[in-house]
Design a protein around this motif. Structure first.
Motif, mmCIF file in Angstrom:
data_model
loop_
_atom_site.group_PDB
_atom_site.id
_atom_site.type_symbol
_atom_site.label_atom_id
_atom_site.label_comp_id
_atom_site.label_asym_id
_atom_site.label_seq_id
_atom_site.Cartn_x
_atom_site.Cartn_y
_atom_site.Cartn_z
ATOM 1 N N UNK A 46 45.581 37.929 23.894
ATOM 2 C CA UNK A 46 45.157 38.681 25.029
ATOM 3 C C UNK A 46 45.001 37.772 26.415
ATOM 4 N N UNK A 47 45.684 38.157 27.643
ATOM 5 C CA UNK A 47 45.625 37.358 28.698
ATOM 6 C C UNK A 47 44.312 36.985 29.189
ATOM 7 N N UNK A 48 44.349 35.830 29.757
ATOM 8 C CA UNK A 48 42.885 35.254 30.259
ATOM 9 C C UNK A 48 42.959 35.573 31.767
ATOM 10 N N UNK A 49 42.671 36.967 31.969
ATOM 11 C CA UNK A 49 42.367 37.072 33.573
ATOM 12 C C UNK A 49 41.289 38.021 34.073
ATOM 13 N N UNK A 50 41.004 38.478 35.180
ATOM 14 C CA UNK A 50 39.560 38.924 35.689
ATOM 15 C C UNK A 50 39.288 40.002 34.841
ATOM 16 N N UNK A 51 40.294 40.855 34.655
ATOM 17 C CA UNK A 51 40.064 42.060 33.489
ATOM 18 C C UNK A 51 38.979 41.923 32.535
ATOM 19 N N UNK A 52 38.974 40.585 32.038
ATOM 20 C CA UNK A 52 37.890 40.453 30.982
ATOM 21 C C UNK A 52 36.674 40.534 31.226
ATOM 22 N N UNK A 53 36.333 40.550 32.588
ATOM 23 C CA UNK A 53 34.823 40.685 32.862
ATOM 24 C C UNK A 53 34.308 42.162 32.597
ATOM 25 N N UNK A 54 35.253 43.156 32.647
ATOM 26 C CA UNK A 54 34.888 44.492 32.092
ATOM 27 C C UNK A 54 34.699 44.700 30.886
ATOM 28 N N UNK A 114 38.465 51.891 36.492
ATOM 29 C CA UNK A 114 39.533 51.610 37.550
ATOM 30 C C UNK A 114 39.548 50.130 38.113
ATOM 31 N N UNK A 115 38.312 49.503 38.155
ATOM 32 C CA UNK A 115 38.314 48.079 38.411
ATOM 33 C C UNK A 115 38.962 47.325 37.469
ATOM 34 N N UNK A 116 38.615 47.603 36.339
ATOM 35 C CA UNK A 116 39.140 46.881 35.202
ATOM 36 C C UNK A 116 40.678 46.412 35.181
ATOM 37 N N UNK A 117 41.278 47.804 35.679
ATOM 38 C CA UNK A 117 42.643 48.099 35.680
ATOM 39 C C UNK A 117 43.480 47.113 36.696
ATOM 40 N N UNK A 118 42.538 47.282 37.945
ATOM 41 C CA UNK A 118 43.010 46.655 39.157
ATOM 42 C C UNK A 118 42.752 45.160 39.140
ATOM 43 N N UNK A 119 41.914 44.634 38.242
ATOM 44 C CA UNK A 119 41.435 43.111 38.215
ATOM 45 C C UNK A 119 42.350 42.621 37.028
ATOM 46 N N UNK A 120 43.510 43.350 36.553
ATOM 47 C CA UNK A 120 44.008 42.826 35.302
ATOM 48 C C UNK A 120 45.303 42.048 36.046
ATOM 49 N N UNK A 121 45.689 40.702 35.632
ATOM 50 C CA UNK A 121 46.435 39.798 36.128
ATOM 51 C C UNK A 121 45.934 38.847 37.049
ATOM 52 N N UNK A 122 44.634 39.149 37.704
ATOM 53 C CA UNK A 122 44.034 38.353 38.698
ATOM 54 C C UNK A 122 43.569 36.939 38.036
ATOM 55 N N UNK A 123 43.747 35.887 38.680
ATOM 56 C CA UNK A 123 43.091 34.666 38.110
ATOM 57 C C UNK A 123 41.738 34.537 38.097
ATOM 58 N N UNK A 124 41.213 34.065 36.967
ATOM 59 C CA UNK A 124 39.803 33.165 36.719
ATOM 60 C C UNK A 124 39.485 32.236 37.565
ATOM 61 N N UNK A 125 40.446 31.762 38.234
ATOM 62 C CA UNK A 125 40.016 30.421 39.143
ATOM 63 C C UNK A 125 39.489 30.661 40.482
ATOM 64 N N UNK A 126 38.412 31.551 40.354
ATOM 65 C CA UNK A 126 37.842 31.923 41.591
ATOM 66 C C UNK A 126 36.098 31.509 41.609
ATOM 67 N N UNK A 158 33.221 44.211 45.874
ATOM 68 C CA UNK A 158 32.780 44.821 46.957
ATOM 69 C C UNK A 158 34.109 45.630 47.765
ATOM 70 N N UNK A 159 34.945 44.578 47.774
ATOM 71 C CA UNK A 159 36.248 45.202 48.509
ATOM 72 C C UNK A 159 36.994 46.228 47.609
ATOM 73 N N UNK A 160 37.089 46.240 46.470
ATOM 74 C CA UNK A 160 37.518 47.230 45.545
ATOM 75 C C UNK A 160 36.790 48.342 45.520
ATOM 76 N N UNK A 161 35.450 48.126 45.576
ATOM 77 C CA UNK A 161 34.684 49.157 45.469
ATOM 78 C C UNK A 161 34.984 50.244 46.769
ATOM 79 N N UNK A 162 34.857 49.424 47.747
ATOM 80 C CA UNK A 162 35.252 50.117 49.323
ATOM 81 C C UNK A 162 36.461 50.838 49.458
ATOM 82 N N UNK A 163 37.569 50.294 48.693
ATOM 83 C CA UNK A 163 38.779 50.860 48.685
ATOM 84 C C UNK A 163 39.081 52.006 47.668
ATOM 85 N N UNK A 164 38.322 51.864 46.524
ATOM 86 C CA UNK A 164 38.355 53.030 45.638
ATOM 87 C C UNK A 164 37.499 54.154 46.145
ATOM 88 N N UNK A 165 36.207 53.928 46.895
ATOM 89 C CA UNK A 165 35.292 55.088 47.232
ATOM 90 C C UNK A 165 35.592 55.416 48.588
#
Length: 107
Positions: A1-9, A27-39, A49-56
């Motif tokens: 399994x890839x280590x990306x931000x989708x893991x937080x979901x 939906x957020x889990x899918x959008x965060x797939x591939x994003x780096x954990x280095x933040x 919050x940005x993802x929420x605003x874009x989705x909602x």
């Protein structure tokens, strides 16, 4: 399994705010797939919050209950997303998941 931000979901809260919240979570889990954990946790919270605003379609705010047609699958509060849930439970829960994952990676 890839280590990306989708893991937080992967670990989910035991209780949701409204019936649309789990659909936004997925939906957020899918959008965060591939994003780096280095933040930072601050950057993570900003991205959620940005993802929420874009989705909602509106900024995250306490007390908001927003209807999202694509999350409507039947039931009394079907399709509604709770700003209060995301502010009080969802984002803190995701940040806690993030910290646990980061700690595991360092081991």
């Amino acid at each position: 399994m890839a280590k990306d931000l989708s893991l937080i979901f992967e670990r989910k809260p035991e209780q949701w705010g409204l019936r649309g919240d789990p659909y936004l979570w997925d939906e957020m889990r899918d959008l965060f797939g591939g994003a780096s954990l280095d933040i930072s946790t601050r950057d993570l919270a900003d991205q959620i919050c940005e993802c929420y605003e874009n989705a909602i379609g509106e900024p995250l705010k306490y007390g908001s209950k927003v209807f999202v047609e694509r999350f409507a699958h039947g039931g009394m509060s079907s399709g509604y997303v709770s700003g209060e849930f995301w502010i009080c439970i969802g984002i803190p829960f995701l940040i806690d998941n993030f910290r646990k994952i980061k700690q595991d990676i360092r081991l």
